[in-house]
Design a protein around this motif. Structure first.
Motif, PDB file in Angstrom:
ATOM      1  N   LEU A 130       0.605  -1.423   0.092  1.00 29.93           N
ATOM      2  CA  LEU A 130       0.452  -0.081  -0.087  1.00 29.93           C
ATOM      3  C   LEU A 130       0.567   1.302  -0.334  1.00 29.93           C
ATOM      4  O   LEU A 130       0.717   1.768  -1.008  1.00 29.93           O
ATOM      5  CB  LEU A 130      -1.174  -0.633   0.994  1.00 29.93           C
ATOM      6  CG  LEU A 130      -1.497   1.181   1.562  1.00 29.93           C
ATOM      7  CD1 LEU A 130      -2.493   1.283   0.400  1.00 29.93           C
ATOM      8  CD2 LEU A 130      -2.507   0.988   2.969  1.00 29.93           C
ATOM      9  N   LYS A 134       1.041   4.262  -2.620  1.00 29.77           N
ATOM     10  CA  LYS A 134       0.824   5.578  -2.785  1.00 29.77           C
ATOM     11  C   LYS A 134       2.346   6.604  -3.340  1.00 29.77           C
ATOM     12  O   LYS A 134       1.690   8.017  -3.910  1.00 29.77           O
ATOM     13  CB  LYS A 134       0.072   5.519  -0.913  1.00 29.77           C
ATOM     14  CG  LYS A 134      -0.761   5.023  -0.637  1.00 29.77           C
ATOM     15  CD  LYS A 134      -1.022   5.458   1.080  1.00 29.77           C
ATOM     16  CE  LYS A 134      -0.874   6.377   1.277  1.00 29.77           C
ATOM     17  NZ  LYS A 134      -1.598   6.561   3.132  1.00 29.77           N
ATOM     18  N   ASP A 141      -5.517  11.066  -7.513  1.00 27.71           N
ATOM     19  CA  ASP A 141      -6.130   9.852  -7.171  1.00 27.71           C
ATOM     20  C   ASP A 141      -5.773   8.880  -8.353  1.00 27.71           C
ATOM     21  O   ASP A 141      -6.123   9.262  -9.364  1.00 27.71           O
ATOM     22  CB  ASP A 141      -7.275  10.644  -7.125  1.00 27.71           C
ATOM     23  CG  ASP A 141      -7.229  11.538  -6.245  1.00 27.71           C
ATOM     24  OD1 ASP A 141      -6.643  11.274  -5.215  1.00 27.71           O
ATOM     25  OD2 ASP A 141      -8.370  12.167  -5.924  1.00 27.71           O
ATOM     26  N   THR A 169     -11.457   2.225   4.693  1.00 34.44           N
ATOM     27  CA  THR A 169     -12.035   2.991   3.621  1.00 34.44           C
ATOM     28  C   THR A 169     -12.779   4.301   3.959  1.00 34.44           C
ATOM     29  O   THR A 169     -13.751   3.270   4.716  1.00 34.44           O
ATOM     30  CB  THR A 169     -12.180   1.971   2.671  1.00 34.44           C
ATOM     31  OG1 THR A 169     -11.684   0.802   2.090  1.00 34.44           O
ATOM     32  CG2 THR A 169     -12.725   2.782   1.509  1.00 34.44           C
ATOM     33  N   TYR A 177     -10.433   4.398  -4.771  1.00 32.75           N
ATOM     34  CA  TYR A 177      -9.931   5.075  -4.896  1.00 32.75           C
ATOM     35  C   TYR A 177      -8.126   5.528  -3.575  1.00 32.75           C
ATOM     36  O   TYR A 177      -8.365   5.398  -2.490  1.00 32.75           O
ATOM     37  CB  TYR A 177      -9.794   5.896  -5.479  1.00 32.75           C
ATOM     38  CG  TYR A 177     -10.476   7.378  -5.082  1.00 32.75           C
ATOM     39  CD1 TYR A 177      -9.998   7.944  -4.736  1.00 32.75           C
ATOM     40  CD2 TYR A 177     -11.864   7.627  -5.099  1.00 32.75           C
ATOM     41  CE1 TYR A 177     -10.521   9.484  -4.003  1.00 32.75           C
ATOM     42  CE2 TYR A 177     -12.802   8.455  -4.502  1.00 32.75           C
ATOM     43  CZ  TYR A 177     -11.512   9.110  -3.902  1.00 32.75           C
ATOM     44  OH  TYR A 177     -12.018  10.863  -3.335  1.00 32.75           O
ATOM     45  N   LEU A 178      -6.923   5.181  -4.322  1.00 34.69           N
ATOM     46  CA  LEU A 178      -6.143   5.865  -3.857  1.00 34.69           C
ATOM     47  C   LEU A 178      -5.480   7.727  -3.614  1.00 34.69           C
ATOM     48  O   LEU A 178      -5.652   8.013  -4.440  1.00 34.69           O
ATOM     49  CB  LEU A 178      -4.919   5.132  -3.625  1.00 34.69           C
ATOM     50  CG  LEU A 178      -4.414   3.496  -3.293  1.00 34.69           C
ATOM     51  CD1 LEU A 178      -2.766   3.410  -3.990  1.00 34.69           C
ATOM     52  CD2 LEU A 178      -4.806   3.449  -2.221  1.00 34.69           C
ATOM     53  N   GLY A 182      -5.016   8.076   2.393  1.00 28.37           N
ATOM     54  CA  GLY A 182      -5.419   7.518   2.051  1.00 28.37           C
ATOM     55  C   GLY A 182      -6.276   5.869   0.894  1.00 28.37           C
ATOM     56  O   GLY A 182      -6.281   6.775  -0.212  1.00 28.37           O
ATOM     57  N   ILE A 183      -7.205   5.479   1.575  1.00 27.55           N
ATOM     58  CA  ILE A 183      -8.616   5.097   0.688  1.00 27.55           C
ATOM     59  C   ILE A 183      -9.572   6.458   0.845  1.00 27.55           C
ATOM     60  O   ILE A 183      -9.981   5.871   1.859  1.00 27.55           O
ATOM     61  CB  ILE A 183      -8.234   3.918   0.844  1.00 27.55           C
ATOM     62  CG1 ILE A 183      -7.398   2.914   1.564  1.00 27.55           C
ATOM     63  CG2 ILE A 183      -9.258   3.661  -0.019  1.00 27.55           C
ATOM     64  CD1 ILE A 183      -7.384   1.749   1.359  1.00 27.55           C
TER      65      ILE A 183
END
Length: 213
Positions: A130, A134, A141, A169, A177-178, A182-183
């Protein structure tokens, strides 16, 4: 006179006989010495011969062993370090390859685009993955492979496995989406970039030369 000559002849014969005897004795002595020499040399010659045989055998075994060693090829199944070799424009991380798009589309189109490349919208299995996603995506995004039917349903990956909520999330949408924090989630009609991921089928094994194991 005749008597004197006969005596001299007899004496000559005696001297000649004595000399011949001496010669015979010398011949006998020579034979004895030759026998002694043969007895001395004979035990040594086989020893030297056996020594040569032993050296030849040792060298033969060494040559055979070296030939066998050189003829053995390293097995593909042998342990070693694995290094990712991803397709062009894909980024390798761990055992996966990731593709970061430049276009912006909705979630459904993004998933279809990934599937056309024998992949799917990205999923992560650890915080390391993750954080990599990122960090590499930059400030934009990007859609990832999480989706749900409604806010009342659990999040699932594109392979229909349930998300373990490793990272929460946020938002009320059905597609994740990132972003920089974060999420997040949004509606399908929103246009964003996307990330595809797939298992690395091109992993090569490199033997650890410095670590015989």
């Amino acid at each position: 006179m005749k008597g004197a000559k006969a005596e001299e002849a007899s004496m000559g014969m005696l001297e000649t006989g004595f000399t011949t005897t001496d010669c015979l004795q010398e011949v006998e002595i020579g034979k004895k010495l030759q026998g002694k020499c043969l007895r001395i040399v004979s035990p040594e010659s086989p020893a030297k011969l056996y020594g040569c045989y032993a050296v030849i055998m040792v060298l033969t075994v060494a040559v055979i062993t070296l030939s066998v060693t050189l003829s053995v090829k390293p097995s593909i199944e042998s342990p070693g370090s694995y290094y990712a070799t991803c397709p062009r424009n894909w980024i390798g991380f761990g055992s996966k390859c990731f593709y970061f798009s430049e276009d912006m589309r909705n979630w459904t189109f993004s998933q279809t685009s990934c599937m056309a490349q024998e992949a799917h919208l990205a999923l992560f299995e650890s915080l390391e993955e993750l954080n990599f996603l990122k960090r590499y995506k930059g400030n934009s995004d990007h859609w990832i492979g999480l989706h749900r039917e409604s806010p009342e349903h659990p999040w699932r990956w594109t392979d229909n496995t349930e998300y373990n909520n490793l990272v929460l999330t946020r938002g009320g949408g059905e597609y994740a989406y990132l972003n920089e924090s974060g999420i997040r989630s949004a509606r399908d009609y929103t246009h964003k970039k996307w990330i595809c991921s797939k298992s690395n089928r091109y992993t090569l094994q490199c033997p650890e030369i410095l670590n015989p194991g």
